[in-house]
Design an enzyme around this catalytic site. Structure first.
Site, short mmCIF file in Angstrom:
data_model
loop_
_atom_site.label_atom_id
_atom_site.label_comp_id
_atom_site.label_asym_id
_atom_site.label_seq_id
_atom_site.Cartn_x
_atom_site.Cartn_y
_atom_site.Cartn_z
N ARG A 1 51.14 38.24 53.55
CA ARG A 1 52.39 38.32 52.67
C ARG A 1 53.29 37.18 53.27
O ARG A 1 54.29 36.20 52.44
CB ARG A 1 53.03 39.44 52.29
CG ARG A 1 51.97 40.49 52.14
CD ARG A 1 51.03 40.33 50.50
NE ARG A 1 50.25 41.38 50.61
CZ ARG A 1 49.08 41.31 49.81
NH1 ARG A 1 48.72 40.10 49.44
NH2 ARG A 1 48.51 42.54 49.54
N ASP B 1 45.98 54.25 48.59
CA ASP B 1 45.87 52.97 48.59
C ASP B 1 46.98 52.97 46.86
O ASP B 1 47.27 53.80 46.57
CB ASP B 1 44.34 52.30 48.38
CG ASP B 1 44.72 50.79 48.35
OD1 ASP B 1 45.46 50.11 48.37
OD2 ASP B 1 43.52 50.47 48.48
N ASP C 1 51.62 44.05 53.66
CA ASP C 1 50.39 43.67 54.32
C ASP C 1 50.46 42.45 54.99
O ASP C 1 50.38 41.52 54.18
CB ASP C 1 49.30 43.88 53.08
CG ASP C 1 49.13 44.94 52.41
OD1 ASP C 1 48.46 46.05 53.05
OD2 ASP C 1 49.55 45.32 51.13
N LYS D 1 43.15 51.23 57.51
CA LYS D 1 42.82 51.34 56.16
C LYS D 1 41.24 50.72 56.25
O LYS D 1 40.93 50.08 57.08
CB LYS D 1 43.70 50.58 55.19
CG LYS D 1 43.76 49.04 55.67
CD LYS D 1 44.76 48.33 54.72
CE LYS D 1 44.97 46.94 55.08
NZ LYS D 1 45.92 46.28 54.24
N HIS D 2 40.47 51.21 55.21
CA HIS D 2 40.72 52.02 53.90
C HIS D 2 39.93 53.49 54.26
O HIS D 2 38.63 53.22 53.85
CB HIS D 2 40.20 51.44 52.77
CG HIS D 2 41.19 50.08 52.50
ND1 HIS D 2 40.87 49.11 52.89
CD2 HIS D 2 42.30 50.03 51.77
CE1 HIS D 2 41.61 48.03 52.54
NE2 HIS D 2 42.50 48.51 51.97
N ARG E 1 38.15 40.27 55.82
CA ARG E 1 39.10 40.92 56.03
C ARG E 1 38.61 41.87 57.21
O ARG E 1 39.29 42.38 57.93
CB ARG E 1 39.66 41.54 55.00
CG ARG E 1 40.43 41.04 53.89
CD ARG E 1 40.78 41.63 52.62
NE ARG E 1 41.69 42.64 53.08
CZ ARG E 1 42.08 43.68 52.23
NH1 ARG E 1 41.29 43.81 50.89
NH2 ARG E 1 42.90 44.54 52.67
N HIS F 1 40.62 47.16 43.08
CA HIS F 1 41.61 46.68 42.25
C HIS F 1 41.39 46.49 40.70
O HIS F 1 42.28 46.78 39.78
CB HIS F 1 42.31 45.17 42.74
CG HIS F 1 42.83 45.00 44.12
ND1 HIS F 1 41.85 44.98 45.23
CD2 HIS F 1 44.00 45.40 44.40
CE1 HIS F 1 42.65 45.09 46.36
NE2 HIS F 1 44.01 45.21 45.72
#
Length: 339
Positions: free
Chosen positions: A74, A255, A66, A172-173, A142, A185
């Protein structure tokens, strides 16, 4: 390809343990995904990716990350610059559409430089979710913005920039996380918008980019579509909306199966994801017991799912001749101008 299992797995640290190597060798995941915990310096990342591929005996095994920019990135300096979030691209687009599209393409092309030199295959980008006022900020900046047509245009530019650099995009998503009032999450979000509202806003960018090679589902319940199951485990959403109305016939991955939005043990989750019509299960956190449970209930990639996986990998092509230094200088000028 046909001997791989229908899953993408992560790892716990910066080097593979003996148990991880054995699990990968025996259970044969189709691909892998890296997170910040797996990344320290250039040689280490290359070695880790090579070890993952070696463990399954496939030098082309895809490795995902990601790398969006903003808070979801990352790779950090010195491996990659800190890039702006998607909303900054959206703000530039609102001022000057041509500049916004060029900046979105350039940022993804720069991601491709950063990722390709380390051995990555794919970036989980573009984010095509369209937030609404009052939604949880798990998507927030985002997203490119709140106009679905702008999100589609910027998402297309971002996807094309990645592909120009030899990196595969994952949109996504799907079918849209922008209305969620909770972080999937941690909790299972429920969206009560009507089908007409979803069609007018949420589905628009995904439908526009339905020809992309790969997509990731949203762990969100859409009451108007399936009041009982999140899209990741809803055959109705996957068959009628994602495959049908949106028209996406590429490789569909879940996901992260370890997110708390999903219920049941990991074997049950894995089975439900595949039964609903996802092609691949994504497991990210590298926890060994969870990976084993997922692997036990995951079959080999076969049939239409295997064909989609082959098509997705075939969509990756040799990088264009963009000169990196010049591209970075051009991108910096866009964001100095709006700083």
């Amino acid at each position: 390809m046909s001997e791989s299992k229908a899953m993408i797995l992560g790892a716990a640290g910066t080097r593979l343990t003996a148990d991880e190597k054995a699990l990968y060798r025996d259970e044969r995941p189709w691909g892998f995904i890296l997170f910040a915990r797996n990344i320290s310096e250039e040689g280490q990342v290359r070695d880790l990716i090579a070890a993952m591929r070696d463990s399954v005996g496939r030098p082309d095994a895809p490795v995902f990350v990601d790398q969006e920019g903003g808070r979801v990135q990352r790779l950090r300096p010195p491996l990659a610059p800190n890039y702006p979030h998607a909303a900054a691209l959206g703000a530039l687009y609102a001022q000057d559409p041509a500049a916004g599209l060029r900046a979105a393409w350039l940022m993804s092309r720069l991601h491709a430089f950063d990722l390709a030199r380390l051995g990555f295959s794919a970036d989980c980008l573009p984010v095509l979710d369209v937030p609404v006022p009052g939604a949880h900020d798990v998507i927030g900046n985002r997203a490119y913005g709140q106009d679905p047509q702008a999100v589609a245009a910027l998402g297309r530019a971002a996807a094309e920039g990645l592909m120009a650099g030899g990196i595969l995009p994952v949109m996504k998503h799907v079918p849209g996380h922008g209305r969620a009032g909770a972080d999937s999450h941690l909790l299972l979000p429920r969206v009560d918008a009507s089908l007409e509202e979803l069609r007018a806003r949420d589905f628009v960018p995904f439908k526009a980019l339905a020809g992309l090679p790969m997509a990731m589902t949203a762990h969100v319940v859409y009451a108007a579509l399936d009041p009982d199951n999140p899209s990741t485990t809803s055959a109705r959403v996957i068959e009628q909306i994602i495959r049908g109305e949106i028209g996406f016939d590429g490789l569909l991955m879940s996901d992260d199966v370890s997110m708390k939005a999903l219920s049941g043990d990991f074997g049950t989750r894995a089975q439900a994801i595949l039964a609903a019509g996802c092609d691949l299960i994504l497991h990210c956190n590298g926890v060994m017991d969870e990976m084993r449970a997922v692997a036990q209930r995951t079959p080999e990639l076969a049939g239409r799912a295997a064909a989609r996986a082959e098509r997705a990998l075939a969509a990756r092509h040799v990088a264009d001749r963009t000169e990196e230094t010049a591209a970075r200088a051009e991108f910096d000028r866009f964001f100095q101008a709006v700083a």
